[in-house]
Design a protein around this motif. Structure first.
Motif, PDB file in Angstrom:
ATOM      1  N   ILE A  23       0.875  -1.164   0.000  1.00 39.04           N
ATOM      2  CA  ILE A  23       0.000   0.000   0.000  1.00 39.04           C
ATOM      3  C   ILE A  23       0.915   1.219   0.000  1.00 39.04           C
ATOM      4  CG2 ILE A  23      -1.595   1.359   1.409  1.00 39.04           C
ATOM      5  CD1 ILE A  23      -2.784  -1.293   2.412  1.00 39.04           C
ATOM      6  N   MET A  24       0.601   2.216  -0.802  1.00 37.26           N
ATOM      7  CA  MET A  24       1.427   3.420  -0.884  1.00 37.26           C
ATOM      8  C   MET A  24       0.635   4.637  -0.427  1.00 37.26           C
ATOM      9  SD  MET A  24       4.332   2.312  -1.898  1.00 37.26           S
ATOM     10  CE  MET A  24       5.131   3.892  -2.165  1.00 37.26           C
ATOM     11  N   GLY A  25       1.352   5.523   0.247  1.00 40.48           N
ATOM     12  CA  GLY A  25       0.707   6.732   0.739  1.00 40.48           C
ATOM     13  C   GLY A  25       1.558   7.963   0.501  1.00 40.48           C
ATOM     14  N   ALA A  63      -3.747   7.853  -0.204  1.00 34.68           N
ATOM     15  CA  ALA A  63      -3.216   6.493  -0.207  1.00 34.68           C
ATOM     16  C   ALA A  63      -3.863   5.719  -1.345  1.00 34.68           C
ATOM     17  CB  ALA A  63      -3.487   5.796   1.129  1.00 34.68           C
ATOM     18  N   ILE A  64      -3.171   4.646  -1.758  1.00 34.28           N
ATOM     19  CA  ILE A  64      -3.660   3.838  -2.859  1.00 34.28           C
ATOM     20  C   ILE A  64      -3.399   2.371  -2.555  1.00 34.28           C
ATOM     21  CG2 ILE A  64      -1.496   4.048  -4.184  1.00 34.28           C
ATOM     22  CD1 ILE A  64      -3.322   4.244  -6.718  1.00 34.28           C
ATOM     23  N   SER A  65      -4.359   1.541  -2.907  1.00 31.80           N
ATOM     24  CA  SER A  65      -4.239   0.114  -2.639  1.00 31.80           C
ATOM     25  C   SER A  65      -3.216  -0.544  -3.562  1.00 31.80           C
ATOM     26  CB  SER A  65      -5.607  -0.557  -2.814  1.00 31.80           C
ATOM     27  OG  SER A  65      -6.046  -0.428  -4.165  1.00 31.80           O
ATOM     28  N   ARG A  66      -2.915  -1.786  -3.277  1.00 26.31           N
ATOM     29  CA  ARG A  66      -1.882  -2.495  -4.028  1.00 26.31           C
ATOM     30  C   ARG A  66      -2.181  -2.575  -5.514  1.00 26.31           C
ATOM     31  NH1 ARG A  66      -2.283  -4.497   1.074  1.00 26.31           N
ATOM     32  NH2 ARG A  66      -0.286  -4.827   2.152  1.00 26.31           N
ATOM     33  N   SER A  67      -3.419  -2.802  -5.841  1.00 26.64           N
ATOM     34  CA  SER A  67      -3.811  -2.913  -7.252  1.00 26.64           C
ATOM     35  C   SER A  67      -3.976  -1.554  -7.914  1.00 26.64           C
ATOM     36  CB  SER A  67      -5.129  -3.673  -7.356  1.00 26.64           C
ATOM     37  OG  SER A  67      -6.176  -2.902  -6.759  1.00 26.64           O
ATOM     38  N   GLY A  68      -4.167  -0.522  -7.094  1.00 20.54           N
ATOM     39  CA  GLY A  68      -4.467   0.807  -7.625  1.00 20.54           C
ATOM     40  C   GLY A  68      -5.946   1.061  -7.793  1.00 20.54           C
ATOM     41  N   PHE A  69      -6.754   0.069  -7.496  1.00 18.38           N
ATOM     42  CA  PHE A  69      -8.189   0.194  -7.703  1.00 18.38           C
ATOM     43  C   PHE A  69      -8.848   1.100  -6.666  1.00 18.38           C
ATOM     44  CE2 PHE A  69     -12.058  -1.057  -9.637  1.00 18.38           C
ATOM     45  CZ  PHE A  69     -13.010  -1.145  -8.636  1.00 18.38           C
ATOM     46  N   ALA A 124      -3.898  -4.801   5.559  1.00 14.86           N
ATOM     47  CA  ALA A 124      -5.012  -4.898   4.625  1.00 14.86           C
ATOM     48  C   ALA A 124      -5.475  -3.482   4.293  1.00 14.86           C
ATOM     49  CB  ALA A 124      -6.145  -5.702   5.252  1.00 14.86           C
ATOM     50  N   TRP A 125      -6.194  -3.366   3.185  1.00 10.18           N
ATOM     51  CA  TRP A 125      -6.701  -2.052   2.770  1.00 10.18           C
ATOM     52  C   TRP A 125      -7.939  -1.753   3.591  1.00 10.18           C
ATOM     53  CZ3 TRP A 125      -5.271   2.218   0.395  1.00 10.18           C
ATOM     54  CH2 TRP A 125      -6.255   3.126  -0.018  1.00 10.18           C
ATOM     55  N   ILE A 126      -7.778  -1.004   4.683  1.00 10.55           N
ATOM     56  CA  ILE A 126      -8.898  -0.672   5.566  1.00 10.55           C
ATOM     57  C   ILE A 126      -8.805   0.788   5.953  1.00 10.55           C
ATOM     58  CG2 ILE A 126     -10.174  -1.299   7.646  1.00 10.55           C
ATOM     59  CD1 ILE A 126      -8.690  -3.950   7.687  1.00 10.55           C
ATOM     60  N   PRO A 127      -9.298   1.694   5.086  1.00 10.45           N
ATOM     61  CA  PRO A 127      -9.371   3.085   5.529  1.00 10.45           C
ATOM     62  C   PRO A 127     -10.264   3.174   6.757  1.00 10.45           C
ATOM     63  CG  PRO A 127      -9.704   2.908   3.158  1.00 10.45           C
ATOM     64  CD  PRO A 127      -9.735   1.511   3.730  1.00 10.45           C
ATOM     65  N   PRO A 128     -10.008   3.987   7.766  1.00 12.39           N
ATOM     66  CA  PRO A 128      -9.002   5.044   7.746  1.00 12.39           C
ATOM     67  C   PRO A 128      -7.630   4.628   8.277  1.00 12.39           C
ATOM     68  CG  PRO A 128     -10.354   5.275   9.684  1.00 12.39           C
ATOM     69  CD  PRO A 128     -10.889   4.093   8.929  1.00 12.39           C
ATOM     70  N   THR A 154      -5.312   3.537   6.663  1.00 10.24           N
ATOM     71  CA  THR A 154      -4.347   3.999   5.672  1.00 10.24           C
ATOM     72  C   THR A 154      -3.920   5.441   5.911  1.00 10.24           C
ATOM     73  OG1 THR A 154      -6.231   4.515   4.257  1.00 10.24           O
ATOM     74  CG2 THR A 154      -5.085   2.439   3.841  1.00 10.24           C
ATOM     75  N   ARG A 155      -4.616   6.146   6.795  1.00 11.20           N
ATOM     76  CA  ARG A 155      -4.298   7.544   7.085  1.00 11.20           C
ATOM     77  C   ARG A 155      -3.347   7.703   8.271  1.00 11.20           C
ATOM     78  NH1 ARG A 155      -9.660  11.183   6.001  1.00 11.20           N
ATOM     79  NH2 ARG A 155     -10.293  10.191   4.054  1.00 11.20           N
ATOM     80  N   THR A 156      -2.962   6.589   8.875  1.00  7.71           N
ATOM     81  CA  THR A 156      -2.143   6.624  10.085  1.00  7.71           C
ATOM     82  C   THR A 156      -0.670   6.458   9.748  1.00  7.71           C
ATOM     83  OG1 THR A 156      -3.985   5.637  11.296  1.00  7.71           O
ATOM     84  CG2 THR A 156      -1.815   5.587  12.341  1.00  7.71           C
ATOM     85  N   ARG A 157       0.158   7.359  10.231  1.00  5.12           N
ATOM     86  CA  ARG A 157       1.584   7.320   9.900  1.00  5.12           C
ATOM     87  C   ARG A 157       2.243   6.024  10.328  1.00  5.12           C
ATOM     88  NH1 ARG A 157       3.861  12.501  12.725  1.00  5.12           N
ATOM     89  NH2 ARG A 157       2.140  12.024  14.105  1.00  5.12           N
ATOM     90  N   THR A 158       1.850   5.503  11.476  1.00  2.00           N
ATOM     91  CA  THR A 158       2.504   4.313  12.000  1.00  2.00           C
ATOM     92  C   THR A 158       2.164   3.056  11.206  1.00  2.00           C
ATOM     93  OG1 THR A 158       0.701   4.075  13.593  1.00  2.00           O
ATOM     94  CG2 THR A 158       2.690   5.220  14.348  1.00  2.00           C
ATOM     95  N   THR A 159       1.201   3.150  10.310  1.00  2.00           N
ATOM     96  CA  THR A 159       0.868   2.029   9.428  1.00  2.00           C
ATOM     97  C   THR A 159       1.998   1.754   8.449  1.00  2.00           C
ATOM     98  OG1 THR A 159      -1.499   2.466   9.594  1.00  2.00           O
ATOM     99  CG2 THR A 159      -0.755   1.253   7.662  1.00  2.00           C
ATOM    100  N   TYR A 160       2.771   2.772   8.130  1.00  2.00           N
ATOM    101  CA  TYR A 160       3.772   2.692   7.068  1.00  2.00           C
ATOM    102  C   TYR A 160       5.153   2.394   7.622  1.00  2.00           C
ATOM    103  CZ  TYR A 160       0.013   4.638   4.299  1.00  2.00           C
ATOM    104  OH  TYR A 160      -1.203   4.826   3.674  1.00  2.00           O
ATOM    105  N   ASP A 161       5.832   1.437   6.987  1.00  2.00           N
ATOM    106  CA  ASP A 161       7.150   1.013   7.453  1.00  2.00           C
ATOM    107  C   ASP A 161       8.293   1.769   6.792  1.00  2.00           C
ATOM    108  OD1 ASP A 161       6.378  -2.554   7.806  1.00  2.00           O
ATOM    109  OD2 ASP A 161       5.844  -0.808   9.000  1.00  2.00           O
ATOM    110  N   TYR A 162       8.087   2.215   5.568  1.00  2.00           N
ATOM    111  CA  TYR A 162       9.184   2.807   4.803  1.00  2.00           C
ATOM    112  C   TYR A 162       8.790   4.204   4.327  1.00  2.00           C
ATOM    113  CZ  TYR A 162      10.387  -2.131   4.650  1.00  2.00           C
ATOM    114  OH  TYR A 162      10.656  -3.421   5.000  1.00  2.00           O
ATOM    115  N   TRP A 163       9.776   5.103   4.372  1.00  6.17           N
ATOM    116  CA  TRP A 163       9.543   6.501   4.015  1.00  6.17           C
ATOM    117  C   TRP A 163      10.638   7.025   3.096  1.00  6.17           C
ATOM    118  CZ3 TRP A 163       5.340   9.377   5.776  1.00  6.17           C
ATOM    119  CH2 TRP A 163       4.540   8.744   6.729  1.00  6.17           C
ATOM    120  N   GLY A 164      10.253   7.922   2.199  1.00  5.90           N
ATOM    121  CA  GLY A 164      11.240   8.622   1.398  1.00  5.90           C
ATOM    122  C   GLY A 164      11.793   9.820   2.146  1.00  5.90           C
TER     123      GLY A 164
END
Length: 127
Positions: A32-34, A49-55, A102-106, A108-118
């Protein structure tokens, strides 16, 4: 996984920019990308944010109708098209990857959900 943002810059209010975030992993399609942003003196906030498939996508209310997140899994890249930019959109924009959830908004809006950052790319909107 390494994430590299590009496409930031200085633009006048009402203008457009497209941010890109390239991932180093061929497993990009499993993330999942955000996009998040952080203005000076403020906390980092969710943008889209966008799901794995982009759908499926999820957008913050502040950017709904102006910003669009998309992805190209063949190019390991996620994009943020930003239109009708406002001075309050000025911030450092970061992309982030979540390999587990899993793709479960909200969620996907939480920073701690994400493991990797640019490292982020600066967007400045002048009035």
């Amino acid at each position: 996984v390494q994430l590299v943002e590009s496409g930031g810059g200085l633009v006048q209010a009402g203008g457009s920019l497209r941010l890109s975030c390239a991932a180093s992993e061929r497993t990009f399609s499993t993330y999942i990308m955000g996009w998040f942003r952080q203005a000076p003196g403020k906390e980092r906030e969710f943008v889209a944010a966008i799901s794995r498939s982009g759908f499926n996508t999820d957008d913050a209310d502040s950017v709904k109708g102006r910003f669009t997140i998309t992805r190209d899994n063949a190019k390991n890249t996620v994009y943020l098209q930003m239109n009708s930019l406002k001075p309050e959109d000025t911030a450092v924009y970061y992309c982030a990857a979540d390999p587990r959830s899993a793709w479960i908004p909200p969620n996907t809006r939480t920073r701690t959900t994400y493991d990797y950052w640019g490292q982020g790319t600066q967007v400045t909107v002048s009035s």
